[in-house]
Design a protein around this motif. Structure first.
Motif, PDB file in Angstrom:
ATOM      1  N   LYS A  49      -8.555  46.115  14.197  1.00  0.00           N
ATOM      2  CA  LYS A  49      -8.310  46.323  15.952  1.00  0.00           C
ATOM      3  C   LYS A  49      -6.845  46.451  15.644  1.00  0.00           C
ATOM      4  N   ARG A  50      -5.770  47.496  15.547  1.00  0.00           N
ATOM      5  CA  ARG A  50      -4.775  47.871  15.493  1.00  0.00           C
ATOM      6  C   ARG A  50      -4.147  46.349  16.594  1.00  0.00           C
ATOM      7  N   PRO A  51      -2.848  46.170  15.754  1.00  0.00           N
ATOM      8  CA  PRO A  51      -1.688  45.558  16.733  1.00  0.00           C
ATOM      9  C   PRO A  51      -1.590  46.149  17.902  1.00  0.00           C
ATOM     10  N   MET A  52      -1.142  45.520  19.302  1.00  0.00           N
ATOM     11  CA  MET A  52      -0.525  46.061  20.184  1.00  0.00           C
ATOM     12  C   MET A  52       1.157  46.087  19.918  1.00  0.00           C
ATOM     13  N   ARG A  53       1.420  46.955  20.743  1.00  0.00           N
ATOM     14  CA  ARG A  53       2.115  47.546  20.057  1.00  0.00           C
ATOM     15  C   ARG A  53       3.527  46.411  21.666  1.00  0.00           C
ATOM     16  N   ALA A  54       5.282  46.657  21.672  1.00  0.00           N
ATOM     17  CA  ALA A  54       5.692  46.231  22.816  1.00  0.00           C
ATOM     18  C   ALA A  54       4.976  46.903  24.349  1.00  0.00           C
ATOM     19  N   ALA A  55       5.715  48.012  24.183  1.00  0.00           N
ATOM     20  CA  ALA A  55       5.426  48.243  25.274  1.00  0.00           C
ATOM     21  C   ALA A  55       4.199  48.253  25.897  1.00  0.00           C
ATOM     22  N   ALA A 113      -2.573  44.270  29.971  1.00  0.00           N
ATOM     23  CA  ALA A 113      -2.314  43.905  28.703  1.00  0.00           C
ATOM     24  C   ALA A 113      -2.160  41.990  29.624  1.00  0.00           C
ATOM     25  N   LEU A 114      -1.484  42.025  30.167  1.00  0.00           N
ATOM     26  CA  LEU A 114      -1.585  41.076  31.142  1.00  0.00           C
ATOM     27  C   LEU A 114      -2.818  40.493  31.489  1.00  0.00           C
ATOM     28  N   ASN A 115      -3.035  41.473  32.527  1.00  0.00           N
ATOM     29  CA  ASN A 115      -4.730  40.718  32.618  1.00  0.00           C
ATOM     30  C   ASN A 115      -5.880  40.616  31.840  1.00  0.00           C
ATOM     31  N   GLN A 116      -5.890  41.420  30.676  1.00  0.00           N
ATOM     32  CA  GLN A 116      -6.269  40.945  29.573  1.00  0.00           C
ATOM     33  C   GLN A 116      -6.645  39.690  29.044  1.00  0.00           C
ATOM     34  N   GLY A 160      -7.650  33.852  28.418  1.00  0.00           N
ATOM     35  CA  GLY A 160      -7.289  32.360  28.436  1.00  0.00           C
ATOM     36  C   GLY A 160      -6.271  31.891  27.544  1.00  0.00           C
ATOM     37  N   GLN A 161      -5.648  33.272  27.443  1.00  0.00           N
ATOM     38  CA  GLN A 161      -4.043  33.033  26.468  1.00  0.00           C
ATOM     39  C   GLN A 161      -2.689  33.287  27.128  1.00  0.00           C
ATOM     40  N   GLY A 162      -1.963  32.571  27.154  1.00  0.00           N
ATOM     41  CA  GLY A 162      -0.646  31.747  27.708  1.00  0.00           C
ATOM     42  C   GLY A 162       0.408  32.957  28.239  1.00  0.00           C
ATOM     43  N   ILE A 163       0.481  33.281  29.311  1.00  0.00           N
ATOM     44  CA  ILE A 163       1.485  34.149  29.530  1.00  0.00           C
ATOM     45  C   ILE A 163       2.767  34.549  29.640  1.00  0.00           C
ATOM     46  N   GLU A 164       3.759  34.101  29.038  1.00  0.00           N
ATOM     47  CA  GLU A 164       5.438  33.344  29.056  1.00  0.00           C
ATOM     48  C   GLU A 164       6.205  34.710  29.746  1.00  0.00           C
ATOM     49  N   THR A 165       6.997  34.555  31.207  1.00  0.00           N
ATOM     50  CA  THR A 165       7.274  36.129  31.417  1.00  0.00           C
ATOM     51  C   THR A 165       9.129  34.968  31.815  1.00  0.00           C
ATOM     52  N   SER A 166      10.147  35.644  31.807  1.00  0.00           N
ATOM     53  CA  SER A 166      11.114  35.388  31.882  1.00  0.00           C
ATOM     54  C   SER A 166      11.948  36.765  32.795  1.00  0.00           C
TER      55      SER A 166
END
Length: 145
Positions: A13-19, A26-29, A34-40
């Motif tokens: 599987k190719r890595p995700m692009r920034a967009a 991507a956030l829902n996935q 259970g991965q951490g989500i960082e928002t600022s």
């Protein structure tokens, strides 16, 4: 491998692009895994503000004791108003002639403006009256060559 036998197949599987990483999908996935989500939130992002109030306050604090900018003198504001009235111009007319907003002329006449030498020179030339120095209100002399 013999004919008809199935071998092991690996998919990468190719890595995700920034967009893609910023998308709602991507956030829902990431939340499901259970991965951490960082928002600022970026302060004043996408605005065209070059100066902040805190910066101006700090500058005032260094320069003065009373936390106030110097404004135009009463003699300048009176001379400006008298010269404008003598030419029977409105504040808007004068502002148009010096390529400034009518609010600028209003602030100078009411004594609330912070002195700007470029604007004062424009006002002097338009009205033909001195607004700086000792002889405020006197007509401008002939142009020097």
């Amino acid at each position: 491998m013999a004919e008809g036998e199935w071998g092991e197949v690996t998919f990468k599987k190719r890595p995700m692009r920034a967009a893609e990483a910023k998308s709602q999908k991507a956030l829902n996935q990431a939340q499901r895994k259970g991965q951490g989500i960082e928002t600022s939130k970026k302060f004043t992002a996408a605005t065209n503000k070059q100066h902040s109030a805190a910066k101006d306050t700090a500058k005032l604090d260094r320069e003065t004791e009373q936390l106030r900018h110097d404004t135009v003198t009463l003699s300048l504001s009176r001379a400006l108003q008298q010269a404008r009235v003598a030419k029977t111009w409105s504040q808007k007319d004068l502002a148009t002639r010096i390529n400034e907003k009518p609010q600028v002329v209003n602030e100078y006449e009411s004594g609330k403006a912070i002195p700007n030498q470029q604007i004062i020179v424009k006002l002097e030339r338009a009205l033909g009256v001195k607004l700086r120095g000792k002889d405020i209100g006197m007509p401008l002399g002939p142009k020097k060559k």
